[in-house]
Write a protein that holds these residues in place. Structure first.
Motif, short mmCIF file in Angstrom:
data_model
loop_
_atom_site.label_atom_id
_atom_site.label_comp_id
_atom_site.label_asym_id
_atom_site.label_seq_id
_atom_site.Cartn_x
_atom_site.Cartn_y
_atom_site.Cartn_z
N UNK A 118 20.09 26.30 29.66
CA UNK A 118 20.14 27.74 29.88
C UNK A 118 21.51 28.15 30.36
N UNK A 119 21.83 29.45 30.25
CA UNK A 119 23.17 29.87 30.68
C UNK A 119 23.31 29.74 32.19
N UNK A 120 24.53 29.48 32.62
CA UNK A 120 24.86 29.38 34.04
C UNK A 120 25.99 30.36 34.33
N UNK A 121 25.82 31.18 35.37
CA UNK A 121 26.74 32.30 35.61
C UNK A 121 27.30 32.25 37.01
N UNK A 122 28.60 32.49 37.09
CA UNK A 122 29.26 32.71 38.37
C UNK A 122 29.84 34.13 38.32
N UNK A 123 29.16 35.08 38.97
CA UNK A 123 29.58 36.47 38.86
C UNK A 123 30.60 36.90 39.89
N UNK A 124 30.93 36.00 40.83
CA UNK A 124 31.99 36.31 41.79
C UNK A 124 32.66 35.01 42.21
N UNK A 125 33.67 34.63 41.44
CA UNK A 125 34.37 33.38 41.70
C UNK A 125 34.98 33.37 43.10
N UNK A 126 35.36 34.54 43.60
CA UNK A 126 36.02 34.62 44.91
C UNK A 126 35.11 34.20 46.05
N UNK A 127 33.80 34.37 45.89
CA UNK A 127 32.89 34.09 47.02
C UNK A 127 31.85 33.01 46.73
N UNK A 128 31.70 32.60 45.49
CA UNK A 128 30.65 31.63 45.15
C UNK A 128 31.05 30.23 45.61
N UNK A 129 30.28 29.60 46.50
CA UNK A 129 30.66 28.27 47.00
C UNK A 129 30.68 27.21 45.92
N UNK A 130 29.94 27.39 44.82
CA UNK A 130 29.94 26.40 43.74
C UNK A 130 31.25 26.41 42.96
N UNK A 131 32.05 27.44 43.17
CA UNK A 131 33.35 27.53 42.49
C UNK A 131 34.49 27.10 43.40
N UNK A 132 34.17 26.53 44.55
CA UNK A 132 35.19 26.22 45.55
C UNK A 132 36.27 25.28 45.02
N UNK A 133 35.90 24.31 44.19
CA UNK A 133 36.85 23.31 43.72
C UNK A 133 37.97 23.95 42.90
N UNK A 134 37.63 24.93 42.07
CA UNK A 134 38.64 25.54 41.19
C UNK A 134 38.88 27.01 41.50
N UNK A 135 38.41 27.44 42.68
CA UNK A 135 38.51 28.83 43.12
C UNK A 135 39.94 29.36 43.07
N UNK A 144 37.66 36.39 37.52
CA UNK A 144 36.79 36.84 38.61
C UNK A 144 35.33 36.50 38.38
N UNK A 145 34.97 36.20 37.13
CA UNK A 145 33.58 35.82 36.81
C UNK A 145 33.61 34.91 35.59
#
Length: 267
Positions: A118-135, A144-145
């Motif tokens: 299924x699709x996986x979405x990060x709608x706020x790269x600035x605050x999403x902890x799962x994006x911390x590595x490449x933030x 930004x998303x």
């Protein structure tokens, strides 16, 4: 009482403007969907098709970057099969992020799309902890998303279509519905190309087998033939028939019983 008055009316058009922008973006995504479907129909080269799909997403869809991940040959990782909108240094970051093996992949959203189908979405790269590595790298490049969309072949996930937007909260339900349809169409194209490649391999194998048979048949002194069960139609007769029988192979194809004419009546 003769004193001047000023009457002012204020209308908040923020929501209207936001709705208009949203409609324009959906129309861009619809145009991307249409263009990529036309591309799928006319482009026979898989690599060109995937590169062009990414380019259309960036140029017509307004995405900051797009890339397609495909399985690493002989491994369990994901390699970047096509991309658009990425500079050379961005590609270096992306290659390091994806890694050579699936367990090395540091993008949680790509891994989620691969594992859940299924699709996986990060709608706020600035605050999403799962994006911390490449933030930091993402924000520096104006991302930004992002969304990772699974590509399926025969029901199995065999890659992802990753898209990056310049605005947070970009991927709403309507946008994702269109993008899921787009990913499904690309997956169908991958399946068609896989079936076509298998057909070509089968044809090549058949040609090689027929060539080996021909070389064998033309270089043996014995006669052998293939007929229908009723023996009223000749499928094949080896060239040695003409030497041993003194008659043409064509005559035997015309009438499979003509070989009897060369047999002595007492036999």
């Amino acid at each position: 009482r003769g004193e001047p008055h000023v009457v002012a009316t204020f209308v908040d058009i923020t929501e209207r403007k936001r709705a208009e922008l949203h409609i324009r973006q959906l129309n861009r995504t619809l145009a991307v969907l249409s263009d990529i479907n036309q591309l799928i129909v006319r482009e026979k080269d898989l690599a060109v098709m995937l590169e062009s799909a990414c380019r259309i997403a960036v140029e017509k869809g307004g995405f900051r970057m797009a890339w397609i991940g495909r399985p690493v040959p002989g491994g369990d990782g994901v390699s970047i099969a096509a991309h658009a909108g990425a500079s050379a240094d961005t590609l270096d970051v992306l290659h390091a992020l994806v890694g050579d093996r699936r367990e090395d992949c540091q993008c949680a959203f790509t891994l989620q799309a691969l594992s859940t189908a299924g699709h996986a979405v990060c709608n706020d790269i600035a605050t999403d902890p799962q994006a911390a590595v490449w933030h930091d790298a993402a924000l520096q490049r104006g991302y930004r998303a992002m969304a990772s969309l699974p590509l399926k072949v025969a029901g199995a996930v065999t890659g992802t279509f990753n898209l990056y937007a310049a605005e947070p909260n970009f991927f709403d339900d309507e946008e994702l519905r269109l993008l899921d349809e787009l990913a499904s169409d690309i997956g169908f194209a991958l399946e068609v190309h896989a079936l076509e490649a298998e057909r070509r391999r089968a044809e090549q194998s058949l040609r090689a087998s027929e060539e080996r048979f021909r070389e064998l048949a033309e270089n043996v002194d014995e006669i052998f033939w293939i007929t229908t069960p009723e023996k009223n139609q000749m499928h094949y007769v080896s060239p040695a028939y003409e030497t041993v029988w003194g008659r043409t192979c064509a005559s035997l194809y015309a009438d499979p019983r003509t070989w009897l004419e060369a047999v002595h009546t007492e036999d």
